[in-house]
Write a protein that holds these residues in place. Structure first.
Motif, short mmCIF file in Angstrom:
data_model
loop_
_atom_site.label_atom_id
_atom_site.label_comp_id
_atom_site.label_asym_id
_atom_site.label_seq_id
_atom_site.Cartn_x
_atom_site.Cartn_y
_atom_site.Cartn_z
N TYR A 126 0.83 -1.20 0.00
CA TYR A 126 0.00 0.00 0.00
C TYR A 126 0.87 1.25 0.00
O TYR A 126 1.98 1.25 0.56
N GLU A 129 1.79 7.18 2.69
CA GLU A 129 1.34 8.56 2.52
C GLU A 129 2.25 9.55 3.22
O GLU A 129 2.41 10.69 2.79
N ASP A 153 -2.11 4.17 3.04
CA ASP A 153 -3.43 4.26 2.44
C ASP A 153 -3.89 2.83 2.14
O ASP A 153 -3.49 2.23 1.15
N ASP A 155 -6.73 0.87 1.03
CA ASP A 155 -8.03 0.92 0.36
C ASP A 155 -8.81 2.17 0.74
O ASP A 155 -10.01 2.13 1.06
N GLY A 156 -8.11 3.30 0.73
CA GLY A 156 -8.75 4.57 0.99
C GLY A 156 -8.86 4.95 2.46
O GLY A 156 -9.41 6.01 2.78
N ARG A 157 -8.32 4.14 3.33
CA ARG A 157 -8.39 4.42 4.77
C ARG A 157 -6.98 4.55 5.34
O ARG A 157 -6.09 3.75 5.04
N GLU A 158 -6.76 5.56 6.16
CA GLU A 158 -5.44 5.77 6.76
C GLU A 158 -5.20 4.79 7.90
O GLU A 158 -6.03 4.65 8.81
N ARG A 192 -5.74 7.04 14.49
CA ARG A 192 -5.91 6.09 13.39
C ARG A 192 -5.82 4.65 13.92
O ARG A 192 -5.29 4.39 14.99
N GLU A 278 -15.10 1.31 9.66
CA GLU A 278 -15.16 2.57 10.39
C GLU A 278 -16.52 2.71 11.05
O GLU A 278 -17.56 2.40 10.44
#
Length: 300
Positions: A126, A129, A153, A155-158, A192, A278
């Protein structure tokens, strides 16, 4: 000197103060690394590995073969050389990235040895970031130690991945407690989903590890796989369990295994986790008007 957190991944998040000068060297793929085909996993499934590779003294190809066999999404590496004579001038992180197809990589130097940078590293499927590095409290004259932090990142989640290698045993127990306390304090400020991986150089019931367990799960313990050592001892002595994958409550531990391979003087640890969805924000319903209270009428 404490570094500022979360610079972009192309830059060093501060410098590591040590007697031999800064050795921090985060790197990312420049597009030349063959990218491994992502394994098919269920949504939220994540496989991670921690591996002390002993500076690749038994061959980086053996290390890469172990990683390829398990196909992890993220690997934390300890005792990694970049540009040293011991590594024949090779960037071991770049080489392992190329051999495994884990495109995103970073090296966090702690000191200079054999003419090169020596420290810990991350390989990831991944994107990284952002990167940060924090020197740990270390006794004067001892080898510097560090805490690496990467925001991934997934799949779009931190997701925050932390990696470390605490001061060696035997002795130095008080220093490991200080280092664990520093790590615990830093992680407590991160909202996170968090993972901590690395060579903690201490037993599961030691003070440093128990301190970290106040906010993190020892994944091997939760999955009842904590009976296998990760550092083989000579002769009849029992192997030590000193290498860990730890996860906050946002992860559900699924399984853990220790790979009894001869690629290093440590055995790698592989853990399968499930990142929980989430939480959905709770919207409070509009409060009803109290009984007997007139509501405003619409205008003409």
């Amino acid at each position: 000197m404490r570094t500022s957190p979360l610079f972009t991944a192309l830059f060093v998040a501060g410098t590591l103060a040590c007697a031999s000068g800064p050795a921090v060297r985060p790197t990312l793929s420049a597009g030349v690394t063959p990218v491994a085909v992502a394994p098919k996993r269920e949504p939220g499934a994540l496989r991670v590995m921690t591996f002390n590779i002993q500076s690749g003294l038994r061959g980086l190809e053996q290390v890469a073969d172990v990683i390829l066999q398990e196909r992890p999404d993220v690997v934390a590496l300890q005792e990694v050389d970049v540009g040293s004579t011991r590594a024949h001038g090779e960037d071991q992180v770049e080489r392992l990235s190329a051999l495994t197809g884990l495109k995103y990589r970073a090296h966090f130097g702690t000191t200079r040895l054999y003419g090169g940078a020596y420290g810990i590293a991350l390989l990831s499927r991944y994107p990284l970031e952002s990167l940060a590095q924090y020197p740990l409290p270390t006794p004067r004259g001892a080898e510097p130690r560090t805490l690496a932090h990467a925001v991934l990142d997934v799949d779009g989640r931190e997701v925050s991945v932390y990696a470390t290698h605490l001061i060696r045993r035997p002795f130095n127990g008080a220093a490991r407690v200080r280092q664990s306390a520093f790590i615990a304090q830093l992680l407590s400020k991160d909202a996170r989903p968090r993972l901590l991986m690395g060579d903690l150089n201490d037993d599961p019931d030691s003070r440093p590890v128990r301190l970290l367990r106040r906010q993190l799960q020892d994944v091997a313990r939760v999955t009842r796989s904590d009976g296998t050592g990760t550092y083989p001892m000579p002769l009849f002595l029992k192997s030590l369990r000193i290498d860990y994958v730890m996860a906050c409550g946002a992860f559900t531990p699924v399984s853990t295994r220790v790979l009894r391979v001869g690629a290093s003087d440590h055995y790698p640890v592989v853990a399968d986790l499930r990142l929980q969805p989430e939480p959905t924000p709770v919207v409070a319903p509009a409060s009803a008007a109290p009984a007997g209270t007139a509501t405003a009428a619409a205008g003409p």
